[in-house]
Design an enzyme around this catalytic site. Structure first.
Site, PDB file in Angstrom:
ATOM      1  N   GLY A  14       0.837  -1.219   0.000  1.00 54.74           N
ATOM      2  CA  GLY A  14       0.000   0.000   0.000  1.00 54.74           C
ATOM      3  C   GLY A  14       0.860   1.251   0.000  1.00 54.74           C
ATOM      4  O   GLY A  14       0.564   2.232   0.687  1.00 54.74           O
ATOM      5  N   ILE A  19       0.668   7.029   5.391  1.00 50.53           N
ATOM      6  CA  ILE A  19       1.727   6.529   6.282  1.00 50.53           C
ATOM      7  C   ILE A  19       2.810   5.813   5.466  1.00 50.53           C
ATOM      8  O   ILE A  19       4.006   6.057   5.650  1.00 50.53           O
ATOM      9  CB  ILE A  19       1.146   5.581   7.352  1.00 50.53           C
ATOM     10  CG1 ILE A  19       0.203   6.353   8.291  1.00 50.53           C
ATOM     11  CG2 ILE A  19       2.260   4.893   8.141  1.00 50.53           C
ATOM     12  CD1 ILE A  19      -0.541   5.487   9.300  1.00 50.53           C
ATOM     13  N   ARG A  39      -2.003  -0.613  -6.076  1.00 48.27           N
ATOM     14  CA  ARG A  39      -2.997  -1.341  -6.856  1.00 48.27           C
ATOM     15  C   ARG A  39      -2.992  -0.928  -8.327  1.00 48.27           C
ATOM     16  O   ARG A  39      -3.294  -1.716  -9.190  1.00 48.27           O
ATOM     17  CB  ARG A  39      -4.388  -1.178  -6.240  1.00 48.27           C
ATOM     18  CG  ARG A  39      -4.521  -2.075  -5.017  1.00 48.27           C
ATOM     19  CD  ARG A  39      -5.920  -2.151  -4.521  1.00 48.27           C
ATOM     20  NE  ARG A  39      -6.339  -0.932  -3.844  1.00 48.27           N
ATOM     21  CZ  ARG A  39      -7.503  -0.775  -3.264  1.00 48.27           C
ATOM     22  NH1 ARG A  39      -8.388  -1.752  -3.299  1.00 48.27           N
ATOM     23  NH2 ARG A  39      -7.810   0.340  -2.643  1.00 48.27           N
ATOM     24  N   LYS A 166      -9.467  -4.004  12.204  1.00 49.81           N
ATOM     25  CA  LYS A 166      -8.061  -3.827  12.593  1.00 49.81           C
ATOM     26  C   LYS A 166      -7.684  -4.809  13.712  1.00 49.81           C
ATOM     27  O   LYS A 166      -6.582  -5.358  13.729  1.00 49.81           O
ATOM     28  CB  LYS A 166      -7.791  -2.382  13.039  1.00 49.81           C
ATOM     29  CG  LYS A 166      -7.856  -1.351  11.932  1.00 49.81           C
ATOM     30  CD  LYS A 166      -6.933  -1.615  10.755  1.00 49.81           C
ATOM     31  CE  LYS A 166      -5.471  -1.340  11.004  1.00 49.81           C
ATOM     32  NZ  LYS A 166      -4.658  -1.542   9.775  1.00 49.81           N
ATOM     33  N   SER A 204      -7.374  10.559   8.129  1.00 49.23           N
ATOM     34  CA  SER A 204      -7.033  11.282   9.360  1.00 49.23           C
ATOM     35  C   SER A 204      -6.753  12.763   9.073  1.00 49.23           C
ATOM     36  O   SER A 204      -7.127  13.637   9.868  1.00 49.23           O
ATOM     37  CB  SER A 204      -5.846  10.627  10.085  1.00 49.23           C
ATOM     38  OG  SER A 204      -4.754  10.424   9.220  1.00 49.23           O
TER      39      SER A 204
HETATM   40  N1  LIG Z   1      -3.978   7.558   9.376  1.00 52.41           N
HETATM   41  C1  LIG Z   1      -4.254   7.163  10.591  1.00 52.41           C
HETATM   42  O1  LIG Z   1      -4.638   7.973  11.472  1.00 52.41           O
HETATM   43  C2  LIG Z   1      -4.063   5.717  10.976  1.00 52.41           C
HETATM   44  C3  LIG Z   1      -4.041   5.400  12.352  1.00 52.41           C
HETATM   45  C4  LIG Z   1      -3.820   4.087  12.724  1.00 52.41           C
HETATM   46  C5  LIG Z   1      -3.627   3.107  11.781  1.00 52.41           C
HETATM   47  N2  LIG Z   1      -3.682   3.435  10.468  1.00 52.41           N
HETATM   48  C6  LIG Z   1      -3.435   2.328   9.517  1.00 52.41           C
HETATM   49  O2  LIG Z   1      -2.360   2.702   8.668  1.00 52.41           O
HETATM   50  C7  LIG Z   1      -2.487   2.078   7.399  1.00 52.41           C
HETATM   51  C8  LIG Z   1      -2.382   3.128   6.326  1.00 52.41           C
HETATM   52  O3  LIG Z   1      -3.389   4.097   6.521  1.00 52.41           O
HETATM   53  P1  LIG Z   1      -3.278   5.570   5.938  1.00 52.41           P
HETATM   54  O4  LIG Z   1      -3.762   6.499   6.967  1.00 52.41           O
HETATM   55  O5  LIG Z   1      -1.949   5.759   5.350  1.00 52.41           O
HETATM   56  O6  LIG Z   1      -4.417   5.501   4.827  1.00 52.41           O
HETATM   57  P2  LIG Z   1      -4.417   5.689   3.251  1.00 52.41           P
HETATM   58  O7  LIG Z   1      -3.615   6.866   2.866  1.00 52.41           O
HETATM   59  O8  LIG Z   1      -5.834   5.648   2.847  1.00 52.41           O
HETATM   60  O9  LIG Z   1      -3.660   4.384   2.748  1.00 52.41           O
HETATM   61  C9  LIG Z   1      -4.278   3.135   2.670  1.00 52.41           C
HETATM   62  C10 LIG Z   1      -3.495   2.297   1.686  1.00 52.41           C
HETATM   63  O10 LIG Z   1      -4.014   0.972   1.662  1.00 52.41           O
HETATM   64  C11 LIG Z   1      -4.105   0.572   0.319  1.00 52.41           C
HETATM   65  N3  LIG Z   1      -5.111  -0.484   0.117  1.00 52.41           N
HETATM   66  C12 LIG Z   1      -6.392  -0.494   0.505  1.00 52.41           C
HETATM   67  N4  LIG Z   1      -6.972  -1.651   0.125  1.00 52.41           N
HETATM   68  C13 LIG Z   1      -6.020  -2.371  -0.527  1.00 52.41           C
HETATM   69  C14 LIG Z   1      -5.984  -3.616  -1.192  1.00 52.41           C
HETATM   70  N5  LIG Z   1      -7.068  -4.425  -1.255  1.00 52.41           N
HETATM   71  N6  LIG Z   1      -4.815  -4.034  -1.767  1.00 52.41           N
HETATM   72  C15 LIG Z   1      -3.735  -3.253  -1.720  1.00 52.41           C
HETATM   73  N7  LIG Z   1      -3.707  -2.039  -1.139  1.00 52.41           N
HETATM   74  C16 LIG Z   1      -4.834  -1.615  -0.552  1.00 52.41           C
HETATM   75  C17 LIG Z   1      -4.472   1.823  -0.432  1.00 52.41           C
HETATM   76  O11 LIG Z   1      -4.167   1.634  -1.784  1.00 52.41           O
HETATM   77  P3  LIG Z   1      -4.895   2.441  -2.955  1.00 52.41           P
HETATM   78  O12 LIG Z   1      -4.121   3.706  -3.059  1.00 52.41           O
HETATM   79  O13 LIG Z   1      -4.761   1.554  -4.129  1.00 52.41           O
HETATM   80  O14 LIG Z   1      -6.307   2.683  -2.560  1.00 52.41           O
HETATM   81  C18 LIG Z   1      -3.568   2.825   0.260  1.00 52.41           C
HETATM   82  O15 LIG Z   1      -2.285   2.805  -0.292  1.00 52.41           O
HETATM   83  C19 LIG Z   1      -3.807   1.315   7.444  1.00 52.41           C
HETATM   84  O16 LIG Z   1      -3.515  -0.013   7.801  1.00 52.41           O
HETATM   85  C20 LIG Z   1      -4.578   2.006   8.563  1.00 52.41           C
HETATM   86  O17 LIG Z   1      -5.504   1.134   9.152  1.00 52.41           O
HETATM   87  C21 LIG Z   1      -3.885   4.702  10.034  1.00 52.41           C
END
Ligand SMILES: NC(=O)c1ccc[n+]([C@@H]2O[C@H](COP(=O)([O-])OP(=O)(O)OC[C@H]3O[C@@H](n4cnc5c(N)ncnc54)[C@H](OP(=O)(O)O)[C@@H]3O)[C@@H](O)[C@H]2O)c1
Length: 334
Positions: A14, A19, A39, A166, A204
């Site tokens: 991802g 992050i 993706r 999660k 976020s």
């Molecule tokens: N931001 C926060 O506050 C926060 C806090 C705690 C934990 N997290 C965790 O941190 C991680 C990243 O979150 P983020 O905040 O960086 O969100 P984000 O910018 O929305 O990133 C999510 C990523 O996951 C990818 N993804 C989703 N479904 C997928 C699939 N089926 N196959 C491959 N890739 C897939 C997305 O790819 P596409 O670009 O192709 O859609 C994107 O690159 C997640 O696990 C989230 O639960 C985030």
């Protein structure tokens, strides 16, 4: 992994996410070669920024992979020393529970299986405070740290599917690691803010934008636990580099009231029309959570283990200011 071994290859799933992009950036800065899964490599809105990172031309290779497609993951992790599994949808609302449960849980299973088959030495999973904090049965006076687990039955009953996803995904990863003898480290960040590398608005960052512009009205006295994305990325990388790293890391700089968040932002950016929200009583801290939470008060936040891993957190006002500046630069705030 020391600097002299700087040609090591690692994978980030991802990679275009908020992050993950910071993990990729810091890895490239440290001399790693990075396999990033996306993706759709042709989607410049989602991964164009990765190609611009210093060192990307020479040491970043993007792989087209969906975590729901096992065969697409294998080539990306093949030959890697370590894998950072961050890919997971992060939204407040889903059309059906499976929209988050399946990619979170089955996606994690697939990544873990590929890591096991390809004999990856260390896997670092991005779990979440969502898998740590939400338990209405936890005594009021208990400090919340990486020993805590979200009460998944309660969240399921309340249809808090992101929290369920999660928590179950992380449990799946631990079970798999134990059965297959895989070395797993887990970072559990709370609300992650900080400068954006990508052009799109992740969930976020959008939350902070909405609080600042007044379209989301959390109770001023409710607390939000937060951490800087640069510290989150650092924690992931040190979890690999530090031989002594072990288990879960609750990644939280501090817990701060929404009143103080808005006060700081207003002082720094007086030209922004921040709404004060006094008297508004939406008790949510944003994640639509289960139970009686009004956020975790600062003195109940247990971040010792992560502090020791990364050596301290970026001051939260810096995090807020850098987030707002970045969001404005991209035109999401005036
Ligand atoms: N931001 C926060 O506050 C926060 C806090 C705690 C934990 N997290 C965790 O941190 C991680 C990243 O979150 P983020 O905040 O960086 O969100 P984000 O910018 O929305 O990133 C999510 C990523 O996951 C990818 N993804 C989703 N479904 C997928 C699939 N089926 N196959 C491959 N890739 C897939 C997305 O790819 P596409 O670009 O192709 O859609 C994107 O690159 C997640 O696990 C989230 O639960 C985030």
């Amino acid at each position: 992994m020391a600097m002299e071994e700087s040609k090591k290859v690692v994978c980030v799933t991802g990679a275009g996410g908020f992050i993950a992009s910071w993990i990729v950036k810091q890895l490239l800065e440290k001399g790693y070669t990075v396999h990033g899964t996306v993706r759709d490599p042709s989607n410049n809105a989602k991964c164009g920024h990765l190609k611009q990172l210093p060192g990307a031309g020479e040491r970043l290779k993007l792989f087209k992979a969906d975590v729901l497609d096992y065969d697409s993951i294998v080539p990306a992790v093949r030959g890697c020393e370590a894998v950072f599994h961050t890919a997971c949808p992060f939204f407040w609302k889903f059309d059906t529970p499976d929209d988050v449960l399946v990619p979170a849980i089955t996606g994690t299973e697939n990544v873990m299986r590929a890591c096991s088959e390809e004999k990856i030495k260390r896997v670092v999973m991005t779990s979440s405070g969502a898998a740590v904090m939400f338990d209405p049965d936890r005594p009021e006076d208990k400090v919340v740290d990486e020993r805590c687990w979200t009460n998944v039955d309660h969240c399921r009953k309340n249809e808090r599917w992101y929290l369920v996803a999660k928590t179950e995904a992380e449990k799946t990863a631990w079970k798999f690691a134990e059965e297959k003898g895989l070395k797993l480290l887990v970072v559990c960040p709370v609300y992650v803010f900080g400068p954006l590398l990508q052009q799109t608005l992740n969930t976020s960052s959008e939350y902070l934008k909405e609080v600042v512009e007044g379209s989301r009205n959390p109770s001023p006295s409710s607390y939000i636990p937060l951490v800087d994305v640069r510290d989150v990325a650092k924690a992931h990388i040190l979890a690999v580099e530090n031989e002594a790293a072990l288990g879960r890391y609750f990644c939280v700089a501090l817990s701060v009231s929404h009143r103080d968040v808005l006060k700081s932002v207003k002082e720094k950016f007086p030209e922004l029309r921040c709404c004060a929200h006094e008297g508004v009583s939406e008790t949510s801290i944003g994640i639509p959570h289960a139970g009686r939470y009004d956020g975790i008060p600062p003195e109940k936040i247990g971040n010792k283990k992560t502090t020791e891993l990364i050596g301290g957190f970026i001051p939260y006002e810096q995090t807020l200011f850098d987030t707002i500046a970045s969001i404005r630069e991209r035109g999401f705030l005036p």
